[in-house]
Design an enzyme around this catalytic site. Sequence first.
Site, mmCIF file in Angstrom:
data_model
loop_
_atom_site.group_PDB
_atom_site.id
_atom_site.type_symbol
_atom_site.label_atom_id
_atom_site.label_comp_id
_atom_site.label_asym_id
_atom_site.label_seq_id
_atom_site.Cartn_x
_atom_site.Cartn_y
_atom_site.Cartn_z
ATOM 1 N N ARG A 159 1.052 -1.216 0.056
ATOM 2 C CA ARG A 159 0.111 -0.115 -0.100
ATOM 3 C C ARG A 159 0.983 1.252 0.029
ATOM 4 O O ARG A 159 0.710 2.160 -0.814
ATOM 5 C CB ARG A 159 -0.738 0.040 1.160
ATOM 6 C CG ARG A 159 -2.089 -0.691 1.045
ATOM 7 C CD ARG A 159 -2.769 -0.655 2.414
ATOM 8 N NE ARG A 159 -2.219 -1.225 3.247
ATOM 9 C CZ ARG A 159 -2.478 -2.633 3.584
ATOM 10 N NH1 ARG A 159 -3.366 -3.215 3.293
ATOM 11 N NH2 ARG A 159 -1.675 -3.165 4.701
ATOM 12 N N ILE A 160 1.556 1.350 0.913
ATOM 13 C CA ILE A 160 2.538 2.794 1.115
ATOM 14 C C ILE A 160 3.655 2.763 0.113
ATOM 15 O O ILE A 160 3.761 3.922 -0.333
ATOM 16 C CB ILE A 160 2.892 2.624 2.466
ATOM 17 C CG1 ILE A 160 1.796 2.617 3.693
ATOM 18 C CG2 ILE A 160 3.848 3.804 2.559
ATOM 19 C CD1 ILE A 160 2.556 2.725 5.005
ATOM 20 N N ASP A 179 10.220 -6.669 -4.460
ATOM 21 C CA ASP A 179 9.052 -7.017 -3.591
ATOM 22 C C ASP A 179 8.774 -8.357 -4.121
ATOM 23 O O ASP A 179 8.272 -8.768 -5.230
ATOM 24 C CB ASP A 179 7.740 -6.322 -3.630
ATOM 25 C CG ASP A 179 6.753 -6.786 -2.697
ATOM 26 O OD1 ASP A 179 6.907 -8.037 -2.257
ATOM 27 O OD2 ASP A 179 5.937 -5.957 -2.353
ATOM 28 N N ARG A 240 9.832 0.185 9.656
ATOM 29 C CA ARG A 240 9.931 -0.056 11.201
ATOM 30 C C ARG A 240 11.569 -0.018 11.427
ATOM 31 O O ARG A 240 12.257 -0.374 10.404
ATOM 32 C CB ARG A 240 9.751 -1.803 11.621
ATOM 33 C CG ARG A 240 8.240 -1.886 11.665
ATOM 34 C CD ARG A 240 7.849 -1.011 13.076
ATOM 35 N NE ARG A 240 6.153 -1.318 13.106
ATOM 36 C CZ ARG A 240 5.202 -0.294 12.712
ATOM 37 N NH1 ARG A 240 5.652 1.030 11.941
ATOM 38 N NH2 ARG A 240 3.863 -0.393 12.776
ATOM 39 N N GLU A 269 12.857 3.079 20.493
ATOM 40 C CA GLU A 269 11.883 4.377 20.481
ATOM 41 C C GLU A 269 11.384 4.300 21.613
ATOM 42 O O GLU A 269 10.608 3.508 22.195
ATOM 43 C CB GLU A 269 10.987 4.238 19.291
ATOM 44 C CG GLU A 269 11.614 4.200 17.856
ATOM 45 C CD GLU A 269 10.585 4.049 16.778
ATOM 46 O OE1 GLU A 269 9.308 4.285 16.993
ATOM 47 O OE2 GLU A 269 10.846 3.994 15.558
ATOM 48 N N HIS A 288 8.835 8.729 14.590
ATOM 49 C CA HIS A 288 7.717 7.796 14.312
ATOM 50 C C HIS A 288 6.238 8.274 14.151
ATOM 51 O O HIS A 288 4.964 8.144 14.645
ATOM 52 C CB HIS A 288 7.326 6.686 15.346
ATOM 53 C CG HIS A 288 6.983 5.321 14.695
ATOM 54 N ND1 HIS A 288 7.277 4.197 15.150
ATOM 55 C CD2 HIS A 288 6.041 5.211 13.758
ATOM 56 C CE1 HIS A 288 6.629 3.388 14.570
ATOM 57 N NE2 HIS A 288 5.851 3.881 13.743
HETATM 58 P P1 NAD Z 1 1.559 -3.502 3.002
HETATM 59 O O1 NAD Z 1 1.261 -5.166 3.678
HETATM 60 O O2 NAD Z 1 0.603 -3.334 2.075
HETATM 61 O O3 NAD Z 1 3.107 -3.690 2.374
HETATM 62 C C1 NAD Z 1 4.383 -4.250 2.530
HETATM 63 C C2 NAD Z 1 4.780 -5.064 1.280
HETATM 64 O O4 NAD Z 1 6.030 -5.374 1.813
HETATM 65 C C3 NAD Z 1 4.086 -6.224 0.522
HETATM 66 O O5 NAD Z 1 3.840 -5.728 -0.860
HETATM 67 C C4 NAD Z 1 4.851 -7.115 0.748
HETATM 68 O O6 NAD Z 1 4.582 -7.914 -0.358
HETATM 69 C C5 NAD Z 1 6.352 -6.758 0.961
HETATM 70 N N1 NAD Z 1 7.384 -7.680 1.515
HETATM 71 C C6 NAD Z 1 6.890 -8.392 2.416
HETATM 72 N N2 NAD Z 1 8.024 -9.076 2.920
HETATM 73 C C7 NAD Z 1 8.908 -8.378 2.041
HETATM 74 C C8 NAD Z 1 10.386 -8.810 1.842
HETATM 75 N N3 NAD Z 1 10.984 -9.740 2.617
HETATM 76 N N4 NAD Z 1 11.083 -7.840 1.037
HETATM 77 C C9 NAD Z 1 10.525 -6.824 0.166
HETATM 78 N N5 NAD Z 1 9.175 -6.771 0.098
HETATM 79 C C10 NAD Z 1 8.411 -7.562 1.248
HETATM 80 O O7 NAD Z 1 1.806 -2.717 4.120
HETATM 81 P P2 NAD Z 1 2.035 -1.033 4.045
HETATM 82 O O8 NAD Z 1 0.495 -0.769 4.547
HETATM 83 O O9 NAD Z 1 2.335 -0.702 2.866
HETATM 84 O O10 NAD Z 1 2.785 -0.814 5.361
HETATM 85 C C11 NAD Z 1 4.272 -1.008 5.254
HETATM 86 C C12 NAD Z 1 4.969 -0.799 6.344
HETATM 87 O O11 NAD Z 1 4.991 0.481 6.960
HETATM 88 C C13 NAD Z 1 4.346 -1.546 7.558
HETATM 89 O O12 NAD Z 1 4.744 -3.032 7.858
HETATM 90 C C14 NAD Z 1 4.395 -0.903 8.972
HETATM 91 O O13 NAD Z 1 5.616 -1.453 9.518
HETATM 92 C C15 NAD Z 1 4.991 0.678 8.264
HETATM 93 N N6 NAD Z 1 4.018 1.849 8.986
HETATM 94 C C16 NAD Z 1 4.951 2.799 9.518
HETATM 95 C C17 NAD Z 1 4.080 3.665 9.811
HETATM 96 C C18 NAD Z 1 4.632 5.006 10.379
HETATM 97 O O14 NAD Z 1 4.158 5.668 11.081
HETATM 98 N N7 NAD Z 1 6.097 5.065 10.345
HETATM 99 C C19 NAD Z 1 2.851 3.904 9.712
HETATM 100 C C20 NAD Z 1 2.155 2.338 8.959
HETATM 101 C C21 NAD Z 1 2.899 1.566 8.666
#
Ligand code: NAD
Length: 332
Positions: A159-160, A179, A240, A269, A288
């Site tokens: 997503r992000i 990915d 993370r 953190e 964060h």
């Molecule tokens: P998501 O599940 O939509 O996307 C994660 C992607 O990572 C997926 O496409 C998955 O296939 C891929 N992935 C899994 N294992 C992998 C690997 N070994 N190598 C490469 N890619 C891999 O998640 P999202 O909603 O996009 O969020 C991503 C991350 O952002 C979350 O896991 C969370 O830790 C972090 N996050 C941080 C904040 C913040 O405030 N900083 C807020 C929300 C989320």
Amino acid sequence: MNDYKFKVYYIDIQDSDEIKSTQKQLDVANAKLIPIKTPKVEKELINKIKDADGLIVVESQINENIINNLEKCKVILRTGVGFDVININAANKKNIAIVNVPDLWTREVANHAMALLLNLNRKISISQRDIQNHVWTPTLPYKVGSLYKETLGIIGLGRIGSETAKRAISFDLNVIAYDPYQNEEYFNKRKVTKVNLEELLIKSDYISLHCPLNKETSHIINKSTLSLMKKSALIINTSRGPVINEKDLIEALNDGEISGAGLDVLEKEPPDENNPLLNMNNAIVSPHSAHYSNESMKTRYIRFGSEVAKVLNGYMPLNLVNKDISNNLKLK
Ligand code: NAD
């Protein structure tokens, strides 16, 4: 209270104006929201919530024993992204839907990743420090890329990652991503080139991390992966903290192995005051806060209510965590 068909306990929250918007959504399912504080003794918690039709959980551990004592619970919503506080196996055995809302701040985090990238690229924080030290040089004494014809490498195109790619493309960056869990068609749709990790590290001018933290990704950025990056590379982490080995990153930044880092997340953190990253010229750190906006904070209480209401009304939530039992749940 008696007029309501369902009871939903919101564990670990005070009654507040904010949860009025949760109640408003639950009205649709004729459900009453009951905020409770987690009692110190598990037995007390069980007594308080055993008649729940739904639970909303912030941080409290909902273990096997608690789940086994729920008499008729249909749904447990976890307010954050992770759901390790809930014993999923126990919930599966009782056909309880586990729901979270991982999409709440996708835009904000993608914006934040771009903000860190642009700050590092345009040397905003560095310039500000220079100005505070009485140095005013419009001809910046740093290497400054123009983004155009440069490459952003995204690790984790979910997503992000996808939203970050969209924004980066509009800034004329060429976007590549690693990915292993997304196919070619998925990449093509996003106009992103699929590469392996090594290729991404070698080719990228900017690297942005958007993968989850797990066994595969823990310290995915380390001495050896850092050594493959361009000396001019800038790394951005809004995923993370532990996906980067911080000690190795600090060394690489000090030794000029890479050029800069923009970090919203750290291995510890809040960080120790003497964490070198907090005072380095080529690192910027935010607390964060990537997910935070007034809009995302406001919307979350509405979404908690609407997602639980969906399940109580017999509909599939937007994000079911325990998808493997979705057939048993008989949701439309
Ligand atoms: P998501 O599940 O939509 O996307 C994660 C992607 O990572 C997926 O496409 C998955 O296939 C891929 N992935 C899994 N294992 C992998 C690997 N070994 N190598 C490469 N890619 C891999 O998640 P999202 O909603 O996009 O969020 C991503 C991350 O952002 C979350 O896991 C969370 O830790 C972090 N996050 C941080 C904040 C913040 O405030 N900083 C807020 C929300 C989320």
